[in-house]
Design a protein around this motif. Structure first.
Motif: not given
Length: 160
Positions: A10-31
């Motif tokens: 849901a739109a109100e869960e966008a902050p949750i996805l944003a937080n998870l995307l930070e973890l995702y970006a961290h994982d892929f920063s090496e690539f």
């Protein structure tokens, strides 16, 4: 057996996805060689579009009720694209990622493309296994280059 739930965010869960995307970006920063902004975040500029554009689908994943990852799917008349896919480390290497992918593919039947960076061999192996298990046959990736980076693209049909 674990209960895996994949549902629209849901739109109100966008902050949750944003937080998870930070973890995702961290994982892929090496690539990808991406850097954090001065505020210590990577960010994901396209995230708001997932609630504005009808061809984008933000999905949250829970395992036994616990937040476990996400999938960002884009689709149009030509099929679907797994734009982003992330499983938190606690749930990796246990078959859960493949189960999540299957649930996503069943929610959006049709033609699919899954892109993987050439440099990310473990992701290529994961997607090859997951797609083979789902499709019942080996799906060979096609190598493409975009913006100076090499990608493997798996294309397959999930049926209707």
């Amino acid at each position: 057996m674990q209960n895996i739930e994949v549902r629209a965010a849901a739109a109100e869960e966008a902050p949750i996805l944003a937080n998870l995307l930070e973890l995702y970006a961290h994982d892929f920063s090496e690539f990808l060689g991406i850097e954090m902004s001065p505020d210590g975040k990577y960010g994901y500029a396209q995230l708001p579009l997932y609630w504005r554009e009808p061809n984008r689908h933000p999905l949250l994943v829970r395992v036994d009720g616990n937040l476990a990852g996400f999938a960002l799917v884009k689709g149009d008349e030509n099929g679907y694209d797994m734009a982003e896919f992330f499983v938190v480390r606690r749930y990796r290497r246990r078959g859960i990622g493949s189960d999540i992918a299957r649930k996503v593919w069943r929610q959006f039947p049709g033609r699919w493309a899954v892109r993987v960076m050439d440099s990310n061999q473990s992701a290529q192996q994961f997607w090859e296994r997951a797609i083979r298990a789902f499709a019942g046959e080996t799906v060979h990736a096609v190598r493409v280059e975009k913006d100076g980076k090499g990608w493997c693209v798996f294309s397959f049909d999930t049926g209707t």
